[in-house]
Design a protein around this motif. Structure first.
Motif, PDB file in Angstrom:
ATOM      1  N   GLU A   1      30.847 -13.501  10.374  1.00 33.69           N
ATOM      2  CA  GLU A   1      31.214 -14.579  11.288  1.00 33.69           C
ATOM      3  C   GLU A   1      30.845 -14.292  12.738  1.00 33.69           C
ATOM      4  O   GLU A   1      30.771 -15.190  13.567  1.00 33.69           O
ATOM      5  N   ALA A   2      30.614 -13.016  13.040  1.00 29.91           N
ATOM      6  CA  ALA A   2      30.331 -12.641  14.427  1.00 29.91           C
ATOM      7  C   ALA A   2      28.942 -13.079  14.871  1.00 29.91           C
ATOM      8  O   ALA A   2      28.645 -13.091  16.063  1.00 29.91           O
ATOM      9  N   ASP A   3      28.069 -13.416  13.924  1.00 34.79           N
ATOM     10  CA  ASP A   3      26.675 -13.683  14.277  1.00 34.79           C
ATOM     11  C   ASP A   3      26.097 -14.723  13.321  1.00 34.79           C
ATOM     12  O   ASP A   3      26.275 -14.628  12.107  1.00 34.79           O
ATOM     13  N   GLU A   4      25.379 -15.705  13.855  1.00 37.68           N
ATOM     14  CA  GLU A   4      24.894 -16.807  13.032  1.00 37.68           C
ATOM     15  C   GLU A   4      23.913 -16.355  11.952  1.00 37.68           C
ATOM     16  O   GLU A   4      23.988 -16.775  10.793  1.00 37.68           O
ATOM     17  N   GLU A   5      23.002 -15.478  12.364  1.00 34.31           N
ATOM     18  CA  GLU A   5      21.977 -14.994  11.433  1.00 34.31           C
ATOM     19  C   GLU A   5      22.633 -14.276  10.247  1.00 34.31           C
ATOM     20  O   GLU A   5      22.279 -14.483   9.084  1.00 34.31           O
ATOM     21  N   LEU A   6      23.647 -13.459  10.597  1.00 33.41           N
ATOM     22  CA  LEU A   6      24.366 -12.734   9.548  1.00 33.41           C
ATOM     23  C   LEU A   6      25.115 -13.708   8.643  1.00 33.41           C
ATOM     24  O   LEU A   6      25.187 -13.520   7.428  1.00 33.41           O
ATOM     25  N   MET A   7      25.618 -14.754   9.236  1.00 30.36           N
ATOM     26  CA  MET A   7      26.376 -15.740   8.476  1.00 30.36           C
ATOM     27  C   MET A   7      25.476 -16.388   7.416  1.00 30.36           C
ATOM     28  O   MET A   7      25.883 -16.560   6.269  1.00 30.36           O
ATOM     29  N   GLU A   8      24.249 -16.692   7.823  1.00 35.95           N
ATOM     30  CA  GLU A   8      23.300 -17.300   6.880  1.00 35.95           C
ATOM     31  C   GLU A   8      23.013 -16.369   5.713  1.00 35.95           C
ATOM     32  O   GLU A   8      23.055 -16.745   4.549  1.00 35.95           O
ATOM     33  N   LYS A   9      22.757 -15.103   6.071  1.00 34.42           N
ATOM     34  CA  LYS A   9      22.487 -14.111   5.030  1.00 34.42           C
ATOM     35  C   LYS A   9      23.653 -14.002   4.072  1.00 34.42           C
ATOM     36  O   LYS A   9      23.495 -13.898   2.859  1.00 34.42           O
ATOM     37  N   PHE A  10      24.837 -14.012   4.674  1.00 35.88           N
ATOM     38  CA  PHE A  10      26.044 -13.864   3.874  1.00 35.88           C
ATOM     39  C   PHE A  10      26.176 -15.034   2.891  1.00 35.88           C
ATOM     40  O   PHE A  10      26.502 -14.851   1.721  1.00 35.88           O
ATOM     41  N   PHE A  11      25.852 -16.235   3.363  1.00 37.69           N
ATOM     42  CA  PHE A  11      25.929 -17.403   2.485  1.00 37.69           C
ATOM     43  C   PHE A  11      24.919 -17.315   1.346  1.00 37.69           C
ATOM     44  O   PHE A  11      25.214 -17.634   0.210  1.00 37.69           O
TER      45      PHE A  11
END
Ligand code: GDP
Ligand code: MG
Length: 704
Positions: free
Chosen positions: A218-228
């Motif tokens: 949640e701290a970073d948009e790019e990471l959020m995408e990867k996580f999804f």
């Protein structure tokens, strides 16, 4: 000690309420960092951090104490901040120079007011915070309740990275859900085994790991995408997310600690090296040092503690104090661990240290290389909330006392000393009763002066509420030359935003002021007064107007009711008489003064008192007591709301009712509340209070 580059430095402030264990943690960090080879204890008065005599007597931290530790090829500069609200000055200056904080919470108590106060400052200063749940080895340690209280206080920011397997007296193991390992401690010197997570804990650990990964994403948009997409993050990605969330103050990672038994301390230090930001100061810039603390220390004299905010500093270098132009030579440089000073040859941008024997340097000042004049923005310290008048028991010591107070105030910017001409008292403004008692101890012991505190007088004001006029004739015939002057004047209250009409009804007769000139004066004590010359037909020569004004001013400085300053009054001088020989300056000073005084007494005079806006942070269960106490102090409650598990009460309270308030509040709430007070306005005192004040004032009759 070797010289460290900026990227190998971490500056960390230790935060948390009193007795959460900061000083004990400092001792363990110093041990882990090999600065000391035996740990002292607060009880035995042998810690590095509480090293002054007064701290040992009071058995608590009073001053912020800087200390370094070398660990994994890095240099830490820690500042052990005092926990009590009375010493908040040290915390705020630490915020100015540190890049991250570790907040300790006592696992036996959960979040306390001290935690809350430091948490608020951390938010205000955007300081990244890690939380250490300490004292997990204590019998009454309660992990779950402590974590609940953290969420109540800080919302979803606290993110658990570790949890204890066996909190309480047997505490020796915790599970780390970042590394997915169990750490087990064999002794009290930090010796640890890294073990696989036991089967019984596996499910819980995995669940917490998953929650952690989600927070990191949640701290970073790019990471959020990867996580999804992937439903998980790699360990590197999780670290990156934690880094970002930590630096932006959105994630407060939570650690397990026993500072006393050296459990979890090493892991916390590793984390700080991995995740806490390195200082951002530029090592290539011009040399600039910011002094955040000064102290007088045995054998060393004046010690100045600073952070290098640009460039680097080497032994023997010359600098200039930007605030006062004083030229200073840095003859010696030290890394600091409490009293222990370790010589170094150079410090780079972002590093901290101290030097000695500077000539004219106070805390909150900038020292630059010659020719560079950019100053660090000074620290804004909180308003005073405790006032007391002070005097030397032996009158002969008054002058010495003045010097001692000046020196102590230079060391601690939250102490402000003023001699009030108005109140004829030396007033100390500070943060609380503990704060002022420490000051007293220092004056007794370091300066050998006996002092006593008195209730500070209240700076009342006087004003009028109606129109009145008066004529006063001063006439004196004594032997030689006589004195003669007669003044007729009218006074009217100044009401904000209302112009005068210059027309009045006096004794049923319309009186129109023939305004020839108007002067307006802002008063140094607040409010203003206006002087109108309306004399017609040369009844008083224009050359006597300054004398009349002078007489009125004298009475404004010592109001007719209680001798307090008067304000917000319009004066029209519109008639009078002169004598060809006996009229002189002194006669019109006296006539002006007395005419003003008599009119004042007939003009519905009122005493005004200073009103403060008081904001109190109270634990819910103490609210009733605190509120009725405020009402007994003639307080008017303005509002109430709850915030993060506490109630915030706002009230308007007269200063006269706030003497020693911090002490009362503390005893009403067992020290769990805190408050601020800010001057708001002057207001008329109630009739009964006015009567009391009038009776108490015995006017010295200086007239004639
Ligand atoms: N059992 C236990 N006691 C601790 C621990 N850390 C600190 N203490 C005790 O708590 C008290 C307050 O500690 P101190 O370091 O002075 O707290 P500070 O006010 O935050 O600096 C002292 O009596 C310490 O010995 C800990 O990890 N476990
Ligand atoms: Mg302490």
């Amino acid at each position: 000690m070797k010289n460290y580059t900026s990227d190998k430095i971490r500056n960390v402030v230790l935060l948390g309420g009193t007795r959460s264990g900061k000083t004990t943690l400092a001792e363990t960090i110093l041990f882990e960092g090999k600065v000391i080879d035996r740990r002292g204890s607060v009880e035995a008065k042998t810690t590095v951090s509480d090293n002054t005599e007064v701290e040992q007597i009071y058995q608590r931290s009073i001053y912020s104490t800087p200390f370094y530790a070398e660990f994994m090829d890095h240099k830490f500069n820690f500042i052990d901040a005092p926990g009590a609200d009375d010493y908040i000055g040290g915390v705020i200056s630490a915020f100015k120079v540190c890049d991250a904080g570790v907040m300790l919470v006592n696992a036996q108590q959960g979040v306390e007011v001290g935690t809350e106060i430091h948490g608020r400052y951390a938010e205000q200063y955007k300081m990244p915070i890690a939380i250490g749940v300490n004292q997990l080895d204590a019998e009454k340690a309660n992990w779950d309740a402590t974590v609940d209280s953290l969420h109540q206080a800080f919302g979803k920011k606290p993110v658990v990275l570790q949890y204890p397997v066996n909190p309480g007296l047997a505490f020796d193991s915790f599970i780390d859900v970042t590394t997915m390992k169990m750490y087990k401690f064999k002794d009290e010197n930090g010796t640890r085994e890294e073990l696989a997570i036991p089967a019984g804990e596996q499910a819980k650990a995995e669940e917490m790991h998953a929650a952690l990964v989600e927070m990191a994403a949640e701290a970073d948009e790019e990471l959020m995408e990867k996580f999804f997409d992937a439903g998980d993050l790699t360990p590197e990605e999780m670290h990156k997310g934690l880094n970002i969330g930590f630096a932006s103050g959105e994630i407060y990672p939570v650690f397990c600690l026993s500072a006393k038994k050296d459990i979890g301390v090493k892991r916390l230090m590793e984390f700080l090296i991995e995740v806490a930001p390195a200082p951002k100061e530029d090592p290539k810039g011009p040399t600039s040092l910011f002094v955040y603390k000064t102290a007088v220390e045995p054998h060393l004299g004046d010690v100045s503690y600073f952070k290098v905010v640009s460039g680097k500093i080497a032994e023997g270098q010359d600098v200039v104090n930007v605030d006062n132009g004083s030229k200073e030579r840095i003859t010696a440089l030290f890394a600091v661990a409490g009293k222990k000073k370790e010589k170094v040859t150079e410090l780079v941008a972002g590093d901290m240290g101290c030097t000695v024997k500077l000539k004219a340097v106070k805390s909150d000042q900038t020292l630059n290389q010659p020719g560079y004049d950019k100053a660090v923005e000074p620290i804004v310290f909180p308003q005073a909330k405790y006032r007391a008048a002070v005097k030397a028991v032996d009158e002969k010591d008054e002058e010495k006392l003045g010097e001692a107070l000046n020196r102590l105030a230079a060391e601690d910017p939250t102490i402000r000393v003023e001699y009030s001409k108005e109140l004829k008292q030396t007033i100390i403004n500070c943060q609380g009763e503990q704060h002022i008692n420490v000051l007293k101890w220092r004056i007794n012991n370091d300066y050998k002066i006996n002092i006593e505190f008195l209730a500070p007088k209240i700076p009342y004001r006087e004003t009028i509420t109606k129109v009145a006029n008066s004529t006063y004739r001063h006439k004196k015939q004594s032997g030689g030359a006589g004195q003669f002057g007669e003044v007729t004047l009218l006074i009217e209250p100044i009401v904000e935003g209302v112009e005068t009409t210059g027309k009045f009804k006096i004794d049923g007769k319309e009186q129109v002021m023939n305004i020839k000139s108007k002067e307006e004066f802002e008063l140094p004590w607040g409010g203003k007064w206006e002087f109108y010359n309306c004399v017609v037909g040369g009844a008083i020569d224009a050359s006597f107007m300054p004398a009349i004004k002078k007489g009125i001013t004298q009475k404004m400085e010592e109001g007719p009711l209680t001798g307090s300053y008067a304000r917000d009054i319009r004066v029209f001088v519109y008639d009078g008489k002169m004598h060809p020989v006996d009229s002189k300056e002194i006669a019109f000073i006296i006539a002006g003064r007395n005419a003003f005084k008599e009119a004042f007494k007939m003009a519905g005079p009122k005493i005004l008192e200073p009103i403060y806006m008081v904001e109190i942070m109270v634990p819910g269960d103490c609210m009733g007591d605190v509120m009725s106490d405020i009402q007994n102090r003639r307080g008017l409650i303005e509002g109430m709301n709850s915030e993060k598990g506490f109630q915030i009460l706002r009230a308007r309270v007269p200063l006269a009712e706030l003497y020693r308030y911090s002490t009362t509040l503390s005893s009403l709430t067992s020290g769990r509340a805190s408050f601020t007070m800010d001057f708001l306005e002057y207001q008329q005192v109630p009739a009964d209070v006015q009567d009391k004040l009038l009776k108490a004032y015995v006017e010295e009759d200086k007239d004639e």
